[in-house]
Write an enzyme that holds these catalytic residues in place. Structure first.
Site, PDB file in Angstrom:
ATOM      1  N   GLU A 122      33.561  70.200  12.823  1.00 44.02           N
ATOM      2  CA  GLU A 122      32.159  70.263  13.439  1.00 44.02           C
ATOM      3  C   GLU A 122      31.584  68.913  13.213  1.00 44.02           C
ATOM      4  O   GLU A 122      30.484  68.771  13.077  1.00 44.02           O
ATOM      5  CB  GLU A 122      31.417  71.240  12.639  1.00 44.02           C
ATOM      6  CG  GLU A 122      31.776  72.679  13.027  1.00 44.02           C
ATOM      7  CD  GLU A 122      31.169  74.166  12.502  1.00 44.02           C
ATOM      8  OE1 GLU A 122      29.807  73.805  12.869  1.00 44.02           O
ATOM      9  OE2 GLU A 122      31.513  74.870  12.392  1.00 44.02           O
ATOM     10  N   GLN A 126      38.712  69.049 -13.285  1.00 42.82           N
ATOM     11  CA  GLN A 126      38.641  68.132 -14.440  1.00 42.82           C
ATOM     12  C   GLN A 126      38.387  68.965 -15.603  1.00 42.82           C
ATOM     13  O   GLN A 126      38.905  68.906 -16.800  1.00 42.82           O
ATOM     14  CB  GLN A 126      37.833  66.916 -14.331  1.00 42.82           C
ATOM     15  CG  GLN A 126      38.087  65.769 -15.244  1.00 42.82           C
ATOM     16  CD  GLN A 126      39.571  65.244 -14.746  1.00 42.82           C
ATOM     17  OE1 GLN A 126      40.223  65.334 -14.115  1.00 42.82           O
ATOM     18  NE2 GLN A 126      39.840  64.509 -15.880  1.00 42.82           N
ATOM     19  N   ALA A 177      40.913  65.187  22.239  1.00 42.09           N
ATOM     20  CA  ALA A 177      39.245  65.072  22.181  1.00 42.09           C
ATOM     21  C   ALA A 177      38.975  65.964  20.946  1.00 42.09           C
ATOM     22  O   ALA A 177      38.555  67.308  21.174  1.00 42.09           O
ATOM     23  CB  ALA A 177      38.989  65.641  23.466  1.00 42.09           C
TER      24      ALA A 177
HETATM   25  C1  LIG Z   1      40.537  74.382   9.769  1.00 40.66           C
HETATM   26  C2  LIG Z   1      40.088  73.963  11.213  1.00 40.66           C
HETATM   27  C3  LIG Z   1      39.190  74.735  11.880  1.00 40.66           C
HETATM   28  C4  LIG Z   1      38.728  74.383  13.185  1.00 40.66           C
HETATM   29  N1  LIG Z   1      38.036  75.135  13.938  1.00 40.66           N
HETATM   30  C5  LIG Z   1      37.577  74.647  15.168  1.00 40.66           C
HETATM   31  C6  LIG Z   1      36.838  75.537  16.219  1.00 40.66           C
HETATM   32  O1  LIG Z   1      37.022  76.610  15.886  1.00 40.66           O
HETATM   33  N2  LIG Z   1      36.742  75.211  17.340  1.00 40.66           N
HETATM   34  C7  LIG Z   1      36.948  73.853  17.482  1.00 40.66           C
HETATM   35  O2  LIG Z   1      36.568  73.481  18.672  1.00 40.66           O
HETATM   36  N3  LIG Z   1      37.515  72.987  16.717  1.00 40.66           N
HETATM   37  C8  LIG Z   1      37.807  73.441  15.722  1.00 40.66           C
HETATM   38  N4  LIG Z   1      38.510  72.429  14.830  1.00 40.66           N
HETATM   39  C9  LIG Z   1      38.718  70.985  15.219  1.00 40.66           C
HETATM   40  C10 LIG Z   1      37.810  70.107  14.267  1.00 40.66           C
HETATM   41  O3  LIG Z   1      36.529  70.172  14.787  1.00 40.66           O
HETATM   42  C11 LIG Z   1      38.298  68.758  14.698  1.00 40.66           C
HETATM   43  O4  LIG Z   1      39.575  68.567  14.049  1.00 40.66           O
HETATM   44  C12 LIG Z   1      37.389  67.586  14.352  1.00 40.66           C
HETATM   45  O5  LIG Z   1      36.456  67.617  14.973  1.00 40.66           O
HETATM   46  C13 LIG Z   1      38.076  66.038  14.050  1.00 40.66           C
HETATM   47  O6  LIG Z   1      38.831  65.844  15.213  1.00 40.66           O
HETATM   48  P1  LIG Z   1      40.351  65.628  15.300  1.00 40.66           P
HETATM   49  O7  LIG Z   1      41.116  66.235  14.534  1.00 40.66           O
HETATM   50  O8  LIG Z   1      40.766  65.252  16.719  1.00 40.66           O
HETATM   51  O9  LIG Z   1      40.328  64.068  14.492  1.00 40.66           O
HETATM   52  P2  LIG Z   1      39.916  62.420  15.687  1.00 40.66           P
HETATM   53  O10 LIG Z   1      38.932  62.613  16.420  1.00 40.66           O
HETATM   54  O11 LIG Z   1      41.313  62.127  16.067  1.00 40.66           O
HETATM   55  O12 LIG Z   1      39.585  61.577  14.147  1.00 40.66           O
HETATM   56  C14 LIG Z   1      40.457  61.109  13.439  1.00 40.66           C
HETATM   57  C15 LIG Z   1      39.675  60.367  12.166  1.00 40.66           C
HETATM   58  O13 LIG Z   1      38.887  59.419  13.020  1.00 40.66           O
HETATM   59  C16 LIG Z   1      37.614  59.302  12.663  1.00 40.66           C
HETATM   60  N5  LIG Z   1      36.559  58.778  13.927  1.00 40.66           N
HETATM   61  C17 LIG Z   1      36.835  59.233  15.155  1.00 40.66           C
HETATM   62  N6  LIG Z   1      35.675  58.759  15.852  1.00 40.66           N
HETATM   63  C18 LIG Z   1      35.219  57.986  15.062  1.00 40.66           C
HETATM   64  C19 LIG Z   1      34.043  57.131  15.385  1.00 40.66           C
HETATM   65  N7  LIG Z   1      33.341  57.015  16.504  1.00 40.66           N
HETATM   66  N8  LIG Z   1      33.745  56.485  14.381  1.00 40.66           N
HETATM   67  C20 LIG Z   1      34.155  56.567  13.206  1.00 40.66           C
HETATM   68  N9  LIG Z   1      35.332  57.157  12.774  1.00 40.66           N
HETATM   69  C21 LIG Z   1      35.641  57.787  13.877  1.00 40.66           C
HETATM   70  C22 LIG Z   1      37.232  60.705  12.403  1.00 40.66           C
HETATM   71  O14 LIG Z   1      36.041  60.847  11.497  1.00 40.66           O
HETATM   72  C23 LIG Z   1      38.510  61.188  11.627  1.00 40.66           C
HETATM   73  O15 LIG Z   1      38.346  60.524  10.289  1.00 40.66           O
HETATM   74  C24 LIG Z   1      39.128  72.907  13.330  1.00 40.66           C
HETATM   75  C25 LIG Z   1      39.781  72.068  12.590  1.00 40.66           C
HETATM   76  C26 LIG Z   1      40.462  72.657  11.776  1.00 40.66           C
HETATM   77  C27 LIG Z   1      41.463  71.806  10.619  1.00 40.66           C
END
Ligand SMILES: Cc1cc2nc3c(=O)[nH]c(=O)nc-3n(C[C@H](O)[C@H](O)[C@H](O)COP(=O)(O)OP(=O)(O)OC[C@H]3O[C@@H](n4cnc5c(N)ncnc54)[C@H](O)[C@@H]3O)c2cc1C
Length: 380
Positions: free
Chosen positions: A364, A337, A132
């Site tokens: 975010e 670049q 999630a």
């Molecule tokens: C360095 C770092 C710091 C972070 N810090 C925090 C933190 O402090 N607290 C916290 O809670 N989280 C944190 N995160 C988590 C971050 O917010 C999530 O990685 C991000 O929200 C994406 O979720 P996911 O990685 O599960 O990708 P997924 O939800 O699996 O998405 C994968 C791809 O599918 C696309 N996608 C998903 N749904 C849709 C849709 N409905 N329509 C079109 N495209 C879609 C996404 O854009 C993405 O390209 C952090 C992540 C990183 C890497």
């Protein structure tokens, strides 16, 4: 380049001058080493605490700096220009304190916020789970009544500051039948039995602003509940409105540094007997970088204006984050670049800027999620 001093009070401009100097003198000189060693930015956060920046998002009542949304935008951009890892840890702390400011009652605010504003307590914001991320309403971490308190069980991932934070705001399901209205937030303090930080993720950029997997099987008191049951999702979305303007500010701050380095290089690099910047191809790249940067600044300040005016600024925050994070990626790439082969080395900060910026299109709410929010508002 335009400046935004007219949007702020003389006191806020003095604060910004101080933050800009601080970023140049205290953060920038350590940024390459932080990236290289991957050491968490403890020392930088401790130094930031002396400036008042740890509470810059909070009102005076809770020990904060009580500055406007415009000044907060510029102050976050200034820190970002010095060190991406530091600003990412700082803004993760803001997500935690904003959660409490927006969602909690005064008793919990009084327990946490003054110490967090002074930097005596570091916060983390735990929303994302392994299954999630983009859709946090699909979370599985549960909080179930146990005696007078709550048993929190589940796993969060990618939590900035998570393994070192003094307090973590954890978003959990309290009513599985109520979809997003069944989500509630709780504070879990460092040292709570059953809070188990996993490994630090090996990220591409922001190497000193660590993210952890966190396992929970903890008992917390009802006093640690952040506001009414079922209010967690609404709180998280409001917190993310603020956070997205801050991501836009981070992107602007790093893009400003990339553009300044490129202008300097274009003036000082001599090829074929003349400055690189005499070539029209380079001039046009610089012009596009400056134009995109200015558009990002203006979208950021428009979101800040709406935030400051107390309006609903969800779509403005999404537009600012979407455009600033994508434009800053293009600006950092152009900066590499313009620097030629030198831009691809670790002797210059450009490749680090590009790596640090990359996540700003993902966390975010990714660019795709921002587009969904903007389109949703248009079509509603
Ligand atoms: C360095 C770092 C710091 C972070 N810090 C925090 C933190 O402090 N607290 C916290 O809670 N989280 C944190 N995160 C988590 C971050 O917010 C999530 O990685 C991000 O929200 C994406 O979720 P996911 O990685 O599960 O990708 P997924 O939800 O699996 O998405 C994968 C791809 O599918 C696309 N996608 C998903 N749904 C849709 C849709 N409905 N329509 C079109 N495209 C879609 C996404 O854009 C993405 O390209 C952090 C992540 C990183 C890497």
């Amino acid at each position: 380049m335009p400046d935004f001093a007219h949007l702020m009070t003389p006191e806020e401009n003095a604060f910004l001058d101080m933050m800009t100097r601080f970023a140049a003198e205290e953060l920038a000189p350590r940024a390459a080493e932080t990236d290289e060693t991957g050491a968490f930015v403890h020392a930088q956060l401790a130094a930031l605490a002396e400036t008042g920046m740890m509470g810059a998002n909070l009102p005076e009542q809770w020990g904060g700096a009580d500055i406007s949304a415009h000044a907060l935008f510029e102050a976050v951009a200034a820190v970002a220009g010095g060190c991406g890892s530091t600003v990412s840890a700082l803004t993760a702390h803001y997500l935690a304190t904003d959660s409490i400011l927006i969602g909690a009652d005064d008793a919990l605010r009084a327990r946490i916020l003054p110490a967090a504003a002074e930097g005596r307590m570091l916060g983390a914001f735990a929303l994302t789970e392994p299954n999630a991320g983009s859709d946090p309403a699909d979370m599985r971490t549960r909080a179930v009544r146990e005696g007078d308190g709550w048993r929190i069980k589940g796993r969060k991932c990618f939590i900035s500051n998570g393994g070192v934070a003094d307090f973590i705001v954890v978003y959990c399901v309290t009513d599985p039948e109520a979809a997003h209205r069944g989500i509630s937030a709780f504070v879990v303090e460092k040292g709570t039995p059953g809070l188990v930080p996993g490994r630090v993720e090996q990220t591409t950029g922001l190497r000193g602003g660590h993210v952890w997997e966190l396992d929970f099987d903890c008992l917390v008191s009802d006093g640690n509940r952040v506001g009414p049951l079922g209010s967690g999702f609404r709180t998280a979305m409001k917190v993310l409105d603020n956070g997205r303007v801050e991501v836009a500010a981070m992107a602007v701050g790093i893009a400003r540094a990339a553009l300044a380095a490129s202008v300097e290089w274009a003036k000082s690099r001599i090829i074929g007997g003349e400055a690189l910047g005499r070539r029209q191809g380079i001039q046009w790249m610089l012009a596009d970088m400056a134009t995109e940067l200015n558009a990002a600044e203006l979208l950021g300040h428009e979101a800040a204006r709406q935030r400051h005016a107390g309006q609903r600024f969800t779509a403005a925050a999404s537009r600012a984050k979407l455009f600033a994070s994508e434009a800053a990626g293009r600006i950092a790439d152009a900066a590499i670049q313009i620097h030629g082969g030198y831009g691809y080395t670790k002797d210059f900060p450009l490749e680090r800027y590009a790596r640090d910026l990359r996540i700003m299109r993902i966390y975010e709410g990714s660019s795709e999620i921002q587009r969904n929010i903007i389109a949703g508002q248009l079509l509603s």
